[in-house]
Design a protein around this motif. Sequence first.
Motif, PDB file in Angstrom:
ATOM      1  N   UNK A 119       0.927  -0.820   0.265  1.00 36.77           N
ATOM      2  CA  UNK A 119       0.018   0.168   0.492  1.00 36.77           C
ATOM      3  C   UNK A 119       1.029   1.165  -0.122  1.00 36.77           C
ATOM      4  N   UNK A 120      -0.109   2.174  -0.944  1.00 35.75           N
ATOM      5  CA  UNK A 120       1.152   3.585  -0.724  1.00 35.75           C
ATOM      6  C   UNK A 120       0.658   4.804   0.483  1.00 35.75           C
ATOM      7  N   UNK A 121       0.789   5.524   0.780  1.00 31.00           N
ATOM      8  CA  UNK A 121       0.376   6.459   1.837  1.00 31.00           C
ATOM      9  C   UNK A 121      -1.251   7.023   1.963  1.00 31.00           C
ATOM     10  N   UNK A 122      -1.147   6.922   0.926  1.00 30.91           N
ATOM     11  CA  UNK A 122      -2.539   7.019   0.299  1.00 30.91           C
ATOM     12  C   UNK A 122      -3.935   6.381   1.147  1.00 30.91           C
ATOM     13  N   UNK A 123      -2.946   5.265   1.002  1.00 33.54           N
ATOM     14  CA  UNK A 123      -3.946   4.104   1.081  1.00 33.54           C
ATOM     15  C   UNK A 123      -4.037   3.527   2.646  1.00 33.54           C
ATOM     16  N   UNK A 124      -3.055   3.875   3.857  1.00 33.57           N
ATOM     17  CA  UNK A 124      -2.641   3.501   4.724  1.00 33.57           C
ATOM     18  C   UNK A 124      -3.732   4.721   5.112  1.00 33.57           C
ATOM     19  N   UNK A 125      -3.606   6.057   5.060  1.00 32.14           N
ATOM     20  CA  UNK A 125      -4.100   6.978   5.439  1.00 32.14           C
ATOM     21  C   UNK A 125      -5.950   6.631   5.149  1.00 32.14           C
ATOM     22  N   UNK A 126      -5.910   6.308   4.015  1.00 31.25           N
ATOM     23  CA  UNK A 126      -7.741   6.540   3.862  1.00 31.25           C
ATOM     24  C   UNK A 126      -8.104   5.139   4.847  1.00 31.25           C
ATOM     25  N   UNK A 127      -7.646   3.320   4.909  1.00 31.93           N
ATOM     26  CA  UNK A 127      -7.747   2.737   5.524  1.00 31.93           C
ATOM     27  C   UNK A 127      -7.899   3.045   7.242  1.00 31.93           C
ATOM     28  N   UNK A 128      -6.896   3.628   7.424  1.00 33.37           N
ATOM     29  CA  UNK A 128      -6.830   4.238   8.988  1.00 33.37           C
ATOM     30  C   UNK A 128      -8.048   4.947   9.064  1.00 33.37           C
ATOM     31  N   UNK A 129      -8.775   6.289   8.453  1.00 29.13           N
ATOM     32  CA  UNK A 129      -9.507   6.952   8.868  1.00 29.13           C
ATOM     33  C   UNK A 129     -11.231   6.072   8.464  1.00 29.13           C
ATOM     34  N   UNK A 130     -11.100   4.929   8.096  1.00 30.93           N
ATOM     35  CA  UNK A 130     -12.392   3.914   7.809  1.00 30.93           C
ATOM     36  C   UNK A 130     -12.596   3.083   8.964  1.00 30.93           C
ATOM     37  N   UNK A 131     -10.924   2.429   9.553  1.00 28.55           N
ATOM     38  CA  UNK A 131     -11.011   1.425  10.264  1.00 28.55           C
ATOM     39  C   UNK A 131     -11.599   2.660  12.174  1.00 28.55           C
ATOM     40  N   UNK A 132     -10.680   3.875  11.796  1.00 27.60           N
ATOM     41  CA  UNK A 132     -10.943   4.946  13.168  1.00 27.60           C
ATOM     42  C   UNK A 132     -12.898   4.702  12.860  1.00 27.60           C
ATOM     43  N   UNK A 133     -12.809   4.858  11.561  1.00 25.38           N
ATOM     44  CA  UNK A 133     -14.368   5.434  11.493  1.00 25.38           C
ATOM     45  C   UNK A 133     -15.542   4.520  12.319  1.00 25.38           C
ATOM     46  N   UNK A 134     -14.634   3.199  11.824  1.00 24.54           N
ATOM     47  CA  UNK A 134     -15.943   2.133  12.117  1.00 24.54           C
ATOM     48  C   UNK A 134     -15.711   1.873  13.517  1.00 24.54           C
ATOM     49  N   UNK A 135     -14.282   2.666  14.571  1.00 26.48           N
ATOM     50  CA  UNK A 135     -14.010   2.101  16.175  1.00 26.48           C
ATOM     51  C   UNK A 135     -14.859   3.098  16.707  1.00 26.48           C
ATOM     52  N   UNK A 136     -14.901   4.744  15.610  1.00 25.99           N
ATOM     53  CA  UNK A 136     -15.895   5.558  17.119  1.00 25.99           C
ATOM     54  C   UNK A 136     -17.251   4.707  16.527  1.00 25.99           C
ATOM     55  N   UNK A 137     -17.881   4.305  15.624  1.00 28.73           N
ATOM     56  CA  UNK A 137     -19.118   3.893  15.753  1.00 28.73           C
ATOM     57  C   UNK A 137     -19.637   2.460  16.427  1.00 28.73           C
ATOM     58  N   UNK A 138     -18.156   1.396  16.659  1.00 29.39           N
ATOM     59  CA  UNK A 138     -18.680   0.899  17.683  1.00 29.39           C
ATOM     60  C   UNK A 138     -18.729   1.726  19.268  1.00 29.39           C
ATOM     61  N   UNK A 139     -17.842   2.540  19.217  1.00 26.11           N
ATOM     62  CA  UNK A 139     -17.725   3.717  20.800  1.00 26.11           C
ATOM     63  C   UNK A 139     -19.304   4.349  20.677  1.00 26.11           C
ATOM     64  N   UNK A 140     -19.197   4.955  19.812  1.00 19.52           N
ATOM     65  CA  UNK A 140     -20.994   5.167  20.109  1.00 19.52           C
ATOM     66  C   UNK A 140     -22.243   4.305  20.170  1.00 19.52           C
TER      67      UNK A 140
END
Length: 133
Positions: A1-22
């Motif tokens: 993966x390149x930097x943009x893909x790492x960034x995008x996957x981190x944003x998506x995974x953290x968004x899912x984590x926030x949904x779980x926390x909510x």
Amino acid sequence: MNGKQHFASAVIVYGLALLLLYTINEFKIIQISTINLVVAGIIFIIYAMLPDLDCDSIIQNVLYSVFFMVDLYFIIEKDYFIASVIGILGMIPAISSHRGFCHSWIFGIAISVPFYFINPIFIIPAIFGFALH
């Protein structure tokens, strides 16, 4: 993966984590302040990209700039010992091979430990962000 893909996957995974926390917060099991969630998200995203310090990447450019400014500050303040330590630490990614030391669990844990002294809750997004990489 390149930097943009790492960034995008981190944003998506953290968004899912926030949904779980909510969802969990609906049951009042865990209470985390909004500022801690924002800081944790920033830490998570940075640590998901951090192992790429050992290759030409956005995170390498940003971190080297920060190292340079902090190092310059300590030189101006005539604290040469700390300036030399920062300089040596800044060279580690440059001399290691890609997927070498910066991709190891030892490195991931070592760079997460300082959060214990700031706010221990931030160790969690640091380690999980690093593991996502």
